[in-house]
Write a protein that holds these residues in place. Structure first.
Motif, PDB file in Angstrom:
ATOM      1  N   TRP A   4       0.825  -1.216   0.000  1.00 27.96           N
ATOM      2  CA  TRP A   4       0.000   0.000   0.000  1.00 27.96           C
ATOM      3  C   TRP A   4       0.853   1.257   0.000  1.00 27.96           C
ATOM      4  O   TRP A   4       0.434   2.294  -0.530  1.00 27.96           O
ATOM      5  CB  TRP A   4      -0.973  -0.018   1.171  1.00 27.96           C
ATOM      6  N   GLN A   5       2.048   1.189   0.580  1.00 22.81           N
ATOM      7  CA  GLN A   5       2.959   2.333   0.513  1.00 22.81           C
ATOM      8  C   GLN A   5       3.374   2.582  -0.931  1.00 22.81           C
ATOM      9  O   GLN A   5       3.440   3.728  -1.370  1.00 22.81           O
ATOM     10  CB  GLN A   5       4.194   2.093   1.376  1.00 22.81           C
ATOM     11  N   LYS A   6       3.646   1.508  -1.669  1.00 19.54           N
ATOM     12  CA  LYS A   6       4.006   1.650  -3.081  1.00 19.54           C
ATOM     13  C   LYS A   6       2.858   2.233  -3.890  1.00 19.54           C
ATOM     14  O   LYS A   6       3.079   3.059  -4.779  1.00 19.54           O
ATOM     15  CB  LYS A   6       4.418   0.301  -3.671  1.00 19.54           C
ATOM     16  N   ILE A   7       1.642   1.822  -3.575  1.00 17.56           N
ATOM     17  CA  ILE A   7       0.467   2.354  -4.276  1.00 17.56           C
ATOM     18  C   ILE A   7       0.373   3.864  -4.057  1.00 17.56           C
ATOM     19  O   ILE A   7       0.185   4.631  -5.007  1.00 17.56           O
ATOM     20  CB  ILE A   7      -0.832   1.661  -3.777  1.00 17.56           C
ATOM     21  N   ILE A   8       0.519   4.285  -2.813  1.00 14.29           N
ATOM     22  CA  ILE A   8       0.421   5.718  -2.497  1.00 14.29           C
ATOM     23  C   ILE A   8       1.571   6.491  -3.131  1.00 14.29           C
ATOM     24  O   ILE A   8       1.361   7.570  -3.704  1.00 14.29           O
ATOM     25  CB  ILE A   8       0.362   5.922  -0.965  1.00 14.29           C
ATOM     26  N   VAL A   9       2.784   5.959  -3.055  1.00 14.69           N
ATOM     27  CA  VAL A   9       3.942   6.632  -3.654  1.00 14.69           C
ATOM     28  C   VAL A   9       3.757   6.773  -5.164  1.00 14.69           C
ATOM     29  O   VAL A   9       3.995   7.852  -5.723  1.00 14.69           O
ATOM     30  CB  VAL A   9       5.252   5.879  -3.309  1.00 14.69           C
ATOM     31  N   ASN A  10       3.329   5.705  -5.830  1.00 12.50           N
ATOM     32  CA  ASN A  10       3.118   5.795  -7.272  1.00 12.50           C
ATOM     33  C   ASN A  10       2.009   6.781  -7.620  1.00 12.50           C
ATOM     34  O   ASN A  10       2.105   7.497  -8.612  1.00 12.50           O
ATOM     35  CB  ASN A  10       2.820   4.419  -7.875  1.00 12.50           C
ATOM     36  N   ALA A  11       0.963   6.848  -6.808  1.00 13.26           N
ATOM     37  CA  ALA A  11      -0.105   7.826  -7.039  1.00 13.26           C
ATOM     38  C   ALA A  11       0.446   9.244  -6.927  1.00 13.26           C
ATOM     39  O   ALA A  11       0.122  10.113  -7.750  1.00 13.26           O
ATOM     40  CB  ALA A  11      -1.245   7.609  -6.051  1.00 13.26           C
ATOM     41  N   LEU A  12       1.288   9.485  -5.930  1.00 10.76           N
ATOM     42  CA  LEU A  12       1.900  10.810  -5.779  1.00 10.76           C
ATOM     43  C   LEU A  12       2.835  11.131  -6.949  1.00 10.76           C
ATOM     44  O   LEU A  12       2.882  12.268  -7.415  1.00 10.76           O
ATOM     45  CB  LEU A  12       2.647  10.902  -4.447  1.00 10.76           C
ATOM     46  N   ILE A  13       3.555  10.116  -7.416  1.00  8.26           N
ATOM     47  CA  ILE A  13       4.425  10.314  -8.586  1.00  8.26           C
ATOM     48  C   ILE A  13       3.576  10.648  -9.808  1.00  8.26           C
ATOM     49  O   ILE A  13       3.921  11.544 -10.583  1.00  8.26           O
ATOM     50  CB  ILE A  13       5.309   9.078  -8.833  1.00  8.26           C
ATOM     51  N   PHE A  14       2.449   9.942  -9.979  1.00  6.35           N
ATOM     52  CA  PHE A  14       1.547  10.250 -11.092  1.00  6.35           C
ATOM     53  C   PHE A  14       1.096  11.705 -11.038  1.00  6.35           C
ATOM     54  O   PHE A  14       1.117  12.412 -12.047  1.00  6.35           O
ATOM     55  CB  PHE A  14       0.309   9.345 -11.057  1.00  6.35           C
ATOM     56  N   LEU A  15       0.687  12.154  -9.855  1.00 10.40           N
ATOM     57  CA  LEU A  15       0.203  13.525  -9.709  1.00 10.40           C
ATOM     58  C   LEU A  15       1.312  14.540  -9.994  1.00 10.40           C
ATOM     59  O   LEU A  15       1.089  15.553 -10.674  1.00 10.40           O
ATOM     60  CB  LEU A  15      -0.381  13.737  -8.311  1.00 10.40           C
ATOM     61  N   ALA A  16       2.501  14.273  -9.484  1.00 13.30           N
ATOM     62  CA  ALA A  16       3.621  15.187  -9.704  1.00 13.30           C
ATOM     63  C   ALA A  16       3.989  15.253 -11.189  1.00 13.30           C
ATOM     64  O   ALA A  16       4.181  16.346 -11.748  1.00 13.30           O
ATOM     65  CB  ALA A  16       4.830  14.756  -8.872  1.00 13.30           C
ATOM     66  N   LEU A  17       4.083  14.095 -11.837  1.00 16.21           N
ATOM     67  CA  LEU A  17       4.441  14.086 -13.254  1.00 16.21           C
ATOM     68  C   LEU A  17       3.360  14.721 -14.115  1.00 16.21           C
ATOM     69  O   LEU A  17       3.658  15.387 -15.107  1.00 16.21           O
ATOM     70  CB  LEU A  17       4.731  12.660 -13.723  1.00 16.21           C
TER      71      LEU A  17
END
Length: 116
Positions: A4-17
């Protein structure tokens, strides 16, 4: 990292990119980013190993660089499943996002694994 940490981190990366690459990559909201991150994780578990095995000869010939294309294909499949709230302008944009996501995840993983 945990799942779930990876899911949240990837979601934040998606938003930033999506913020940095506004003409190339669109994410409608944080909820779409979380959903896309979850879909990507499921695709990476189910489909990516099959694609990797099928493309092993070309991956070896390109010294591993073909994995960028596989990662971009995973993102394209994610965009197709998630729908209009998660879009790329072209496959080149998808490859750029795949490269940047790989770099950010690699940096985060290396920072979190270092003993303190």
């Amino acid at each position: 990292m945990k799942f779930w940490q990876k899911i949240i981190v990837n979601a934040l990366i998606f938003l930033a990119l999506a913020g940095f690459l506004q003409n190339m990559f669109y994410v409608e909201s944080i909820w779409v980013a979380l959903g896309a991150s979850l879909v990507l994780a499921i695709l990476n578990m189910a489909v990516k190993p099959i694609l990797f095995i099928l493309s092993l000869p070309i991956t070896l010939l390109t010294l591993g660089f073909f994995t960028i294309v596989i990662n971009a294909a995973m993102l394209s499949m994610t965009a197709a499943i998630v729908g209009s709230g998660f879009e790329f302008s072209s496959f080149g944009a998808t490859m750029l996002v795949a490269i940047l996501m790989s770099l950010v995840n690699m940096l985060l993983n290396s920072q979190l694994r270092q003993p303190k």
